[in-house]
Design an enzyme around this catalytic site. Sequence first.
Site, PDB file in Angstrom:
ATOM      1  N   SER A 120     -11.029  26.560  42.433  1.00 46.44           N
ATOM      2  CA  SER A 120     -11.624  27.312  41.317  1.00 46.44           C
ATOM      3  C   SER A 120     -10.617  28.064  40.457  1.00 46.44           C
ATOM      4  O   SER A 120     -10.979  28.573  39.393  1.00 46.44           O
ATOM      5  CB  SER A 120     -12.679  28.294  41.847  1.00 46.44           C
ATOM      6  OG  SER A 120     -13.834  27.613  42.260  1.00 46.44           O
ATOM      7  N   VAL A 167     -11.203  28.534  46.713  1.00 45.81           N
ATOM      8  CA  VAL A 167     -11.423  28.399  48.155  1.00 45.81           C
ATOM      9  C   VAL A 167     -10.284  27.666  48.865  1.00 45.81           C
ATOM     10  O   VAL A 167     -10.270  27.585  50.090  1.00 45.81           O
ATOM     11  CB  VAL A 167     -12.773  27.718  48.476  1.00 45.81           C
ATOM     12  CG1 VAL A 167     -13.918  28.571  47.978  1.00 45.81           C
ATOM     13  CG2 VAL A 167     -12.838  26.305  47.903  1.00 45.81           C
ATOM     14  N   TYR A 192     -14.503  16.699  37.551  1.00 47.12           N
ATOM     15  CA  TYR A 192     -14.496  18.054  38.127  1.00 47.12           C
ATOM     16  C   TYR A 192     -13.836  18.062  39.504  1.00 47.12           C
ATOM     17  O   TYR A 192     -13.035  18.952  39.812  1.00 47.12           O
ATOM     18  CB  TYR A 192     -15.931  18.581  38.208  1.00 47.12           C
ATOM     19  CG  TYR A 192     -16.036  19.955  38.822  1.00 47.12           C
ATOM     20  CD1 TYR A 192     -15.580  21.079  38.135  1.00 47.12           C
ATOM     21  CD2 TYR A 192     -16.596  20.139  40.081  1.00 47.12           C
ATOM     22  CE1 TYR A 192     -15.677  22.348  38.692  1.00 47.12           C
ATOM     23  CE2 TYR A 192     -16.697  21.405  40.646  1.00 47.12           C
ATOM     24  CZ  TYR A 192     -16.236  22.504  39.950  1.00 47.12           C
ATOM     25  OH  TYR A 192     -16.327  23.756  40.503  1.00 47.12           O
ATOM     26  N   LYS A 251     -10.553  26.902  36.895  1.00 49.80           N
ATOM     27  CA  LYS A 251     -11.634  27.139  35.928  1.00 49.80           C
ATOM     28  C   LYS A 251     -11.186  27.847  34.644  1.00 49.80           C
ATOM     29  O   LYS A 251     -11.610  27.450  33.552  1.00 49.80           O
ATOM     30  CB  LYS A 251     -12.774  27.899  36.611  1.00 49.80           C
ATOM     31  CG  LYS A 251     -13.504  27.064  37.658  1.00 49.80           C
ATOM     32  CD  LYS A 251     -14.493  27.892  38.465  1.00 49.80           C
ATOM     33  CE  LYS A 251     -15.189  27.055  39.524  1.00 49.80           C
ATOM     34  NZ  LYS A 251     -16.061  27.872  40.401  1.00 49.80           N
ATOM     35  N   TYR A 298     -15.488  35.850  41.987  1.00 51.16           N
ATOM     36  CA  TYR A 298     -16.856  35.565  42.428  1.00 51.16           C
ATOM     37  C   TYR A 298     -17.695  36.839  42.403  1.00 51.16           C
ATOM     38  O   TYR A 298     -17.536  37.667  41.505  1.00 51.16           O
ATOM     39  CB  TYR A 298     -16.855  34.894  43.812  1.00 51.16           C
ATOM     40  CG  TYR A 298     -16.037  33.640  43.882  1.00 51.16           C
ATOM     41  CD1 TYR A 298     -16.190  32.627  42.934  1.00 51.16           C
ATOM     42  CD2 TYR A 298     -15.107  33.442  44.899  1.00 51.16           C
ATOM     43  CE1 TYR A 298     -15.443  31.459  43.001  1.00 51.16           C
ATOM     44  CE2 TYR A 298     -14.364  32.280  44.977  1.00 51.16           C
ATOM     45  CZ  TYR A 298     -14.529  31.288  44.025  1.00 51.16           C
ATOM     46  OH  TYR A 298     -13.792  30.141  44.093  1.00 51.16           O
TER      47      TYR A 298
END
Length: 305
Positions: free
Chosen positions: A61, A259, A189, A64, A241
């Site tokens: 992530s 993660v 992705y 992103k 998060y």
Amino acid sequence: MKELLQEIIDKNRKYTKEGNVATYIPELKKANRDDLGLCIIDVNNNIYEVGDCEKKFTIQSVSKPITLALALMDNGKDRVFSKVGMEPSGDPFNSIMKLEITKPSIPYNPMINAGAIVITSMIKGKNNDEKFERMLNFFRKLSGNKNLDINYDVYMSEKRTGDRNRAMAYLLKSEGILQGDVEMVLDLYFKQCSIEVTVKDLAKIGLNLALHGIDITTGERLIDEDISRIIKTFMVTCGMYDASGQFAINVGIPSKSGVGGGIMGTVPNKMGIGVFGPSLDKKGNSIAGVKVMEDLSIKFDLSIF
């Protein structure tokens, strides 16, 4: 400086025992939860690396904010934010709930999985190969590492087990939010999340953001200044998060976690930070990595607030 950073790593390594490596992507189970590494690159291009800084890991992530920057440059703010919101969700990164109960069903922000999948679908290219080539080249430029590539084993592991992401994507497709072939978008992705990096790569990307999109080595503008500001804002409000508020109070550094154990930090006009610690807390953030970021912020007065 390096001695101080080593002290921070040594002090916080004990926290790796309190977390666990990610297991929902089977290939990530192979990580050593005791690993902990740190790299800082300052605005004078000084590089400080300590701990398990040579270890490679998948970006997950932490990718992103980078794909969001590319999507914004490809499509403009109005189009991007007609499909993805700007608000913290307060939910876990892989939650589906609000897609069903919120109308229109646009994801709350680009830092949760649902939002990131929509952002990935907006990358320009005539086919998936061209889209991924553009994406990977963007990552390579920002990191200054021409050898960045995907970890094929992790990519295939994510593709085989990514049913929750698949469910989100099909729901978004049914609501008219996601455009294009769902499986092709997901394939892109999964590749994006499987790009393999080191803490130095993350620190260099963080430095580019700290310098408002300008590469320190070449002087080239890689990200528009306004887009760089948007990215850093999302990192503050949504980057950790559903622990982003606590992190903003305790650390105050625009950051994004993944993660795979990575954390990328960017301190405007000062430095980029890369941390790796695959032992995660219950929110999905590196448990020792967060402690390292807290100590860095306090020791060097890095909070932007």
